[in-house]
Design a protein around this motif. Structure first.
Motif, mmCIF file in Angstrom:
data_model
loop_
_atom_site.group_PDB
_atom_site.id
_atom_site.type_symbol
_atom_site.label_atom_id
_atom_site.label_comp_id
_atom_site.label_asym_id
_atom_site.label_seq_id
_atom_site.Cartn_x
_atom_site.Cartn_y
_atom_site.Cartn_z
ATOM 1 N N LEU A 1 13.335 17.431 3.231
ATOM 2 C CA LEU A 1 11.909 17.309 2.932
ATOM 3 C C LEU A 1 11.099 17.991 4.029
ATOM 4 O O LEU A 1 11.492 17.986 5.198
ATOM 5 N N LEU A 2 9.953 18.539 3.655
ATOM 6 C CA LEU A 2 9.080 19.243 4.587
ATOM 7 C C LEU A 2 7.694 18.583 4.657
ATOM 8 O O LEU A 2 6.700 19.178 4.241
ATOM 9 N N PRO A 3 7.574 17.364 5.171
ATOM 10 C CA PRO A 3 6.246 16.757 5.254
ATOM 11 C C PRO A 3 5.406 17.415 6.342
ATOM 12 O O PRO A 3 5.938 17.960 7.314
ATOM 13 N N VAL A 4 4.085 17.354 6.172
ATOM 14 C CA VAL A 4 3.183 17.940 7.155
ATOM 15 C C VAL A 4 3.319 17.204 8.488
ATOM 16 O O VAL A 4 3.457 17.818 9.536
ATOM 17 N N MET B 1 0.834 -1.182 0.000
ATOM 18 C CA MET B 1 0.000 0.000 0.000
ATOM 19 C C MET B 1 0.883 1.250 0.000
ATOM 20 O O MET B 1 1.834 1.339 0.770
ATOM 21 N N ASN B 2 0.585 2.180 -0.846
ATOM 22 C CA ASN B 2 1.347 3.419 -0.938
ATOM 23 C C ASN B 2 0.888 4.396 0.137
ATOM 24 O O ASN B 2 -0.301 4.500 0.441
ATOM 25 N N ARG B 3 1.821 5.134 0.670
ATOM 26 C CA ARG B 3 1.520 6.145 1.681
ATOM 27 C C ARG B 3 2.018 7.479 1.159
ATOM 28 O O ARG B 3 3.202 7.632 0.849
ATOM 29 N N THR B 4 1.127 8.446 1.036
ATOM 30 C CA THR B 4 1.455 9.753 0.482
ATOM 31 C C THR B 4 1.448 10.808 1.578
ATOM 32 O O THR B 4 0.500 10.884 2.368
ATOM 33 N N PHE B 5 2.491 11.610 1.603
ATOM 34 C CA PHE B 5 2.606 12.722 2.550
ATOM 35 C C PHE B 5 2.684 14.015 1.755
ATOM 36 O O PHE B 5 3.444 14.118 0.796
ATOM 37 N N HIS B 6 1.907 15.000 2.155
ATOM 38 C CA HIS B 6 1.946 16.298 1.491
ATOM 39 C C HIS B 6 2.994 17.184 2.160
ATOM 40 O O HIS B 6 3.312 17.010 3.338
ATOM 41 N N ALA B 7 3.519 18.120 1.408
ATOM 42 C CA ALA B 7 4.533 19.033 1.935
ATOM 43 C C ALA B 7 3.853 20.201 2.623
ATOM 44 O O ALA B 7 2.779 20.646 2.222
ATOM 45 N N ARG B 8 4.496 20.675 3.682
ATOM 46 C CA ARG B 8 3.960 21.859 4.357
ATOM 47 C C ARG B 8 4.657 23.090 3.778
ATOM 48 O O ARG B 8 5.708 22.998 3.154
ATOM 49 N N ILE B 9 4.055 24.215 3.983
ATOM 50 C CA ILE B 9 4.593 25.462 3.455
ATOM 51 C C ILE B 9 5.282 26.196 4.602
ATOM 52 O O ILE B 9 4.672 26.475 5.630
ATOM 53 N N ALA B 10 6.551 26.499 4.432
ATOM 54 C CA ALA B 10 7.345 27.164 5.468
ATOM 55 C C ALA B 10 7.092 28.673 5.436
ATOM 56 O O ALA B 10 6.568 29.225 4.468
ATOM 57 N N TYR B 11 7.504 29.334 6.518
ATOM 58 C CA TYR B 11 7.306 30.780 6.623
ATOM 59 C C TYR B 11 8.031 31.545 5.521
ATOM 60 O O TYR B 11 7.511 32.528 5.000
ATOM 61 N N GLY B 12 9.204 31.110 5.161
ATOM 62 C CA GLY B 12 9.946 31.773 4.097
ATOM 63 C C GLY B 12 9.236 31.679 2.756
ATOM 64 O O GLY B 12 9.296 32.608 1.942
ATOM 65 N N GLN B 13 8.564 30.557 2.523
ATOM 66 C CA GLN B 13 7.812 30.403 1.283
ATOM 67 C C GLN B 13 6.594 31.327 1.267
ATOM 68 O O GLN B 13 6.261 31.910 0.229
ATOM 69 N N TRP B 14 5.932 31.473 2.421
ATOM 70 C CA TRP B 14 4.813 32.415 2.511
ATOM 71 C C TRP B 14 5.308 33.845 2.243
ATOM 72 O O TRP B 14 4.654 34.617 1.533
ATOM 73 N N LEU B 15 6.445 34.180 2.810
ATOM 74 C CA LEU B 15 7.007 35.508 2.614
ATOM 75 C C LEU B 15 7.366 35.751 1.145
ATOM 76 O O LEU B 15 7.118 36.827 0.601
ATOM 77 N N PHE B 16 7.948 34.732 0.487
ATOM 78 C CA PHE B 16 8.281 34.844 -0.930
ATOM 79 C C PHE B 16 7.017 35.044 -1.774
ATOM 80 O O PHE B 16 7.001 35.878 -2.678
ATOM 81 N N LEU B 17 5.952 34.283 -1.479
ATOM 82 C CA LEU B 17 4.689 34.451 -2.210
ATOM 83 C C LEU B 17 4.128 35.855 -2.026
ATOM 84 O O LEU B 17 3.618 36.465 -2.978
ATOM 85 N N LEU B 18 4.211 36.369 -0.815
ATOM 86 C CA LEU B 18 3.724 37.719 -0.542
ATOM 87 C C LEU B 18 4.523 38.759 -1.328
ATOM 88 O O LEU B 18 3.951 39.681 -1.924
ATOM 89 N N LEU B 19 5.842 38.603 -1.364
ATOM 90 C CA LEU B 19 6.695 39.538 -2.093
ATOM 91 C C LEU B 19 6.434 39.495 -3.598
ATOM 92 O O LEU B 19 6.289 40.540 -4.244
ATOM 93 N N VAL B 20 6.336 38.298 -4.162
ATOM 94 C CA VAL B 20 6.077 38.164 -5.603
ATOM 95 C C VAL B 20 4.687 38.705 -5.944
ATOM 96 O O VAL B 20 4.493 39.353 -6.970
ATOM 97 N N SER B 21 3.706 38.461 -5.071
ATOM 98 C CA SER B 21 2.362 39.002 -5.297
ATOM 99 C C SER B 21 2.374 40.528 -5.288
ATOM 100 O O SER B 21 1.728 41.168 -6.128
ATOM 101 N N ALA B 22 3.100 41.106 -4.344
ATOM 102 C CA ALA B 22 3.185 42.566 -4.271
ATOM 103 C C ALA B 22 3.848 43.132 -5.526
ATOM 104 O O ALA B 22 3.406 44.163 -6.057
ATOM 105 N N LEU B 23 4.892 42.462 -6.016
ATOM 106 C CA LEU B 23 5.554 42.935 -7.232
ATOM 107 C C LEU B 23 4.656 42.789 -8.462
ATOM 108 O O LEU B 23 4.683 43.629 -9.366
#
Length: 135
Positions: A114-117, A1-23
């Protein structure tokens, strides 16, 4: 049976998304279409990668790293994994900037962070998979 883990989003990634969105908004606001298009495309690539990053431990003894539609995935045999440990980046007192799972594999001792949840379940699943005999 396969087990899948999703990646969590780190604070730096949130900050990068905010910066790119602002630009991107700035480029649209100032009517600089080339700048706006570049940052909107970068935003689409980043969001797609963050949403679709998964780590799958398969029943046939492989760890599949999938980074979304626009990036190449990676396949690691569980028998090639030499160590799995939880690690953290720069620490300030008891606070760490980011927690991750460091997986070492291969003859040259390559590493992947890796950044699993659910880090505990992910480490337990990898350790159990490393001890299992595969046909």
């Amino acid at each position: 049976m396969n087990r899948t883990f999703h990646a969590r989003i780190a604070y730096g990634q949130w900050l990068f998304l905010l910066l790119v969105s602002a630009l991107a908004v700035y480029g649209l606001w100032e009517r600089q279409m080339v700048l706006a298009i570049v940052f909107v495309l970068l935003l689409v690539f980043c969001i797609e990668r963050l949403i679709h990053t998964t780590y799958t431990v398969t029943a046939d003894g492989k760890l599949l790293l999938y980074y979304g539609r626009f990036a190449r995935g990676k396949e690691i045999l569980l028998t090639d994994i030499t160590s799995v440990r939880r690690a953290s980046s720069m620490r300030i007192g008891r606070f760490a900037v980011i927690h991750y799972v460091l997986v070492s594999y291969g003859a040259q001792d390559k590493c992947v962070a890796l950044l699993p949840v659910n880090e505990d379940a992910f480490v337990r699943c990898l350790e159990a998979g490393r001890q299992m005999p595969f046909d």
